[in-house]
Design an enzyme around this catalytic site. Structure first.
Site, mmCIF file in Angstrom:
data_model
loop_
_atom_site.group_PDB
_atom_site.id
_atom_site.type_symbol
_atom_site.label_atom_id
_atom_site.label_comp_id
_atom_site.label_asym_id
_atom_site.label_seq_id
_atom_site.Cartn_x
_atom_site.Cartn_y
_atom_site.Cartn_z
ATOM 1 N N SER A 210 0.863 -1.155 0.086
ATOM 2 C CA SER A 210 -0.151 0.234 -0.003
ATOM 3 C C SER A 210 1.041 1.291 -0.016
ATOM 4 C CB SER A 210 -0.981 -0.077 1.229
ATOM 5 O OG SER A 210 -2.028 0.835 1.051
ATOM 6 N N ASP A 305 -9.174 -2.718 -6.450
ATOM 7 C CA ASP A 305 -8.617 -2.498 -5.266
ATOM 8 C C ASP A 305 -9.829 -2.071 -4.242
ATOM 9 O OD1 ASP A 305 -7.130 -0.708 -3.148
ATOM 10 O OD2 ASP A 305 -5.457 -1.479 -4.244
ATOM 11 N N HIS A 372 -7.306 -5.532 -1.089
ATOM 12 C CA HIS A 372 -6.186 -4.463 -1.042
ATOM 13 C C HIS A 372 -4.883 -5.192 -0.945
ATOM 14 C CE1 HIS A 372 -4.509 -0.789 -0.883
ATOM 15 N NE2 HIS A 372 -4.009 -0.414 0.385
#
Length: 432
Positions: A210, A305, A372
Site C-alpha cells: 500500500s 482495489d 487490497h
C-alpha cells in the site's frame, strides 16, 4: 479521501471483514471461519479492515527494534520518537538473502491529520506493538512461503506520513513540533541493517504494501545502489499502484490529497520526473515514479482495489445520495452501471501499465479480486485456497519471477470471472 490515523487504528472499531468465497460449498466457508476467529492482519494503507491469518502457531512473533541514535541522526517519527523495525534472522541457504518489507498506513495531508497520527502507531513508536506476526511473504514456514522462508526478513514500521520520503529540517509548524523525516528514517534504518549483514547480501528483495508499496517504487533504485553489484536485487509493490483517476463526481480526489502531502513535506524536489507544469500531486503517483526506475520491479495489485474503490473512485463525499454504498461494501452488490464503471477503472490500471508490460525484466500479477494488500496473509499469499491467475498463486508467480524461472505477466480476466478470489465484504463503510 484517505482516512485519518485516529479513525484507522484499530480497524475493528469501525467495521468487520468477512471472507466471501463465491461458488464454494459451506464446508469451505466453515474452514475460513475458524481462521477468522484465530487472528487478524491489518490492511496496511488505511487499517480499515482485518484479514484472517492461519493459526498463530504457524506464524512467528518478531520483536520490535528501535533505531539506535535516532535523535542524533534526525531520523524520527512524526512525534519525535525513534522509528523501529522487526528483524527475523535467516538460516541455512537463506543466511545471506534479505527480504525488506515497508509497512503501509496512508498519509497525512495537513497538520491536523498529522497531529492525529502522532498519537498512533502510524506516527509514534510509543504506540507500536512490541511483537508482530510474520506471515505470508514474511513467514518462516516453508509450506506458506516456499521461496523466502529461511531468508533474513525485516518489517520496517511506518511513522512519517509520506511513504518514507520527507525531509523537512524545520521542526516547528504553527508552534507545534512535527518531524517530517521519512527519508532520513529510510537511510538510517538501511545503514543499521547494512551493519547487521545486509551489505553482504547475495540476494535482496525490497517489498512494501500500500503506502509502503508506493515507498518501494520511490526507493527501489536507491536500495539497489546500497548492495554489491553482483547480488540479485529486485523490488515488489503490493497494492501500491494508486491511480490518478476522476471519481464518480468527476473530481480527482486522490490527486488533491497527494498535492497536500507533497506541499506539506516538500516532496516535489525529490522527484526528478516532475516538470514545473505538473500538479504537485501528480509527482507522487506510481505511474510517474516508475518512469525513472531501472531496477526490476514486480507489480502485484488487485484490479478492483477495495481501498481505491472506496476512497478514490467512489469516496463518500462524491456520493451524497449514497447510491454507491452497497457497491462500496460488497462488489457482488454493484449494479450493472456500477460494474461498468469498475471495469473502466480496471482498464485505467491496465492502461497505466502499458509500457511496463513491455519490460521483460519486470513482473506483473493483477487478479480480479475486491481486496487490497495480499502478500502478508497466508491465505492469499500461498495456500490451497489462494487466489490464482493462470493456475499460479502469487507466491509461485513472484518466486518464478525473482529467480528468473520464467517471465511473469499474469493478467486476470474481468470480474466475476475468477472463483478463487477472496473478495472483501464490509459491514459498513469506513469513516475516513
Amino acid at each position: 479521501m484517505p482516512p485519518s490515523p485516529a479513525a484507522s487504528a484499530p480497524a475493528s472499531r469501525h467495521l468487520r471483514l468477512w471472507w466471501r468465497r463465491r461458488g464454494r460449498a459451506g464446508a469451505v466457508a466453515a474452514t475460513f471461519a475458524a481462521a477468522l476467529l484465530a487472528a487478524a492482519l491489518l490492511l496496511s494503507l488505511s487499517y480499515f479492515a482485518s484479514l484472517p491469518l492461519a493459526p498463530a502457531s504457524s506464524s512467528a512473533l518478531v520483536g520490535l527494534t528501535l533505531l539506535r541514535r535516532a535523535e542524533e541522526k534526525g531520523a524520527l517519527c512524526l512525534d519525535g520518537s525513534a522509528p523501529g523495525y522487526h528483524l527475523q534472522r535467516g538460516s541455512g541457504s537463506g543466511s545471506q538473502s534479505w527480504l525488506i518489507h515497508l509497512e503501509g498506513g496512508g498519509w497525512c495531508r495537513n497538520l491536523k491529520s498529522c497531529a492525529s497520527r502522532q498519537k498512533s502507531m502510524l506516527g509514534s513508536s510509543h504506540y507500536m506493538e512490541r511483537q508482530v506476526e510474520f506471515a505470508g511473504m514474511l513467514s518462516d514456514d516453508e509450506d506458506q512461503n516456499p521461496d523466502f522462508h529461511n531468508w533474513n526478513k525485516v518489517k520496517i514500521r511506518y511513522c512519517d506520513g509520506a511513504s518514507f520520503s520527507g525531509d523537512v529540517k524545520d521542526e516547528l509548524q504553527n508552534g507545534t513540533k512535527f518531524f517530517f523525516r521519512g527519508q532520513r528514517i529510510w537511510e538510517a534504518v538501511m545503514d543499521e541493517l547494512l551493519m547487521k549483514g545486509l551489505r553482504h547480501a547475495k540476494q535482496a528483495f525490497l517489498t512494501g504494501c500500500s503506502a509502503g508499496g508506493l515507498a518501494t517504487y520511490i526507493h527501489c533504485d536507491g536500495f539497489r545502489a546500497l548492495l554489491p553489484k553482483d547480488s540479485r536485487v529486485k523490488c515488489l509493490a503490493d497494492g501500491g499502484f494508486f491511480l490518478d483517476v476522476e471519481d464518480i463526481s468527476k473530481q480527482r480526489t486522490l490527486r488533491a490529497f497527494y498535492s497536500d502531502v507533497v506541499r506539506l513535506q516538500d516532496l516535489k524536489r525529490k522527484f526528478l520526473h516532475c516538470s514545473s507544469s505538473m500538479d504537485p500531486g501528480q509527482c507522487f503517483f506510481p505511474r510517474e515514479v516508475v518512469k525513472d526506475i531501472r531496477t526490476p520491479v514486480f507489480i502485484l495489485n488487485p484490479a478492483y482495489d477495495a481501498w481505491q474503490v472506496q476512497h478514490v473512485l467512489a469516496p463518500e463525499a462524491s456520493d451524497p445520495q449514497h447510491s454507491w454504498q452497497d457497491c462500496r461494501l460488497d462488489i457482488s452488490k454493484c449494479s450493472p452501471d456500477q460494474l461498468e464503471i469498475l471495469q473502466g477503472f480496471r482498464e485505467e490500471l491496465h492502461d497505466a501499465m502499458r509500457e511496463i508490460k513491455q519490460k521483460k525484466d519486470w513482473g506483473i500479477f493483477i487478479d480480479s479480486c475486491f481486496i487490497h494488500c495480499q502478500t502478508l496473509n497466508s491465505l492469499t499469499w500461498h495456500s490451497p485456497s489462494s487466489p490464482r491467475v493462470n493456475n499460479k498463486t502469487m507466491a509461485e508467480a513472484v518466486g518464478d519471477w525473482f529467480f528468473d524461472r520464467r517471465e511473469v505477466k499474469e493478467l486476470d480476466c474481468e470480474y466475476p470471472c475468477n472463483p478463487t478470489c477472496h473478495n472483501l465484504v464490509f459491514s459498513k463503510p469506513f469513516k475516513g
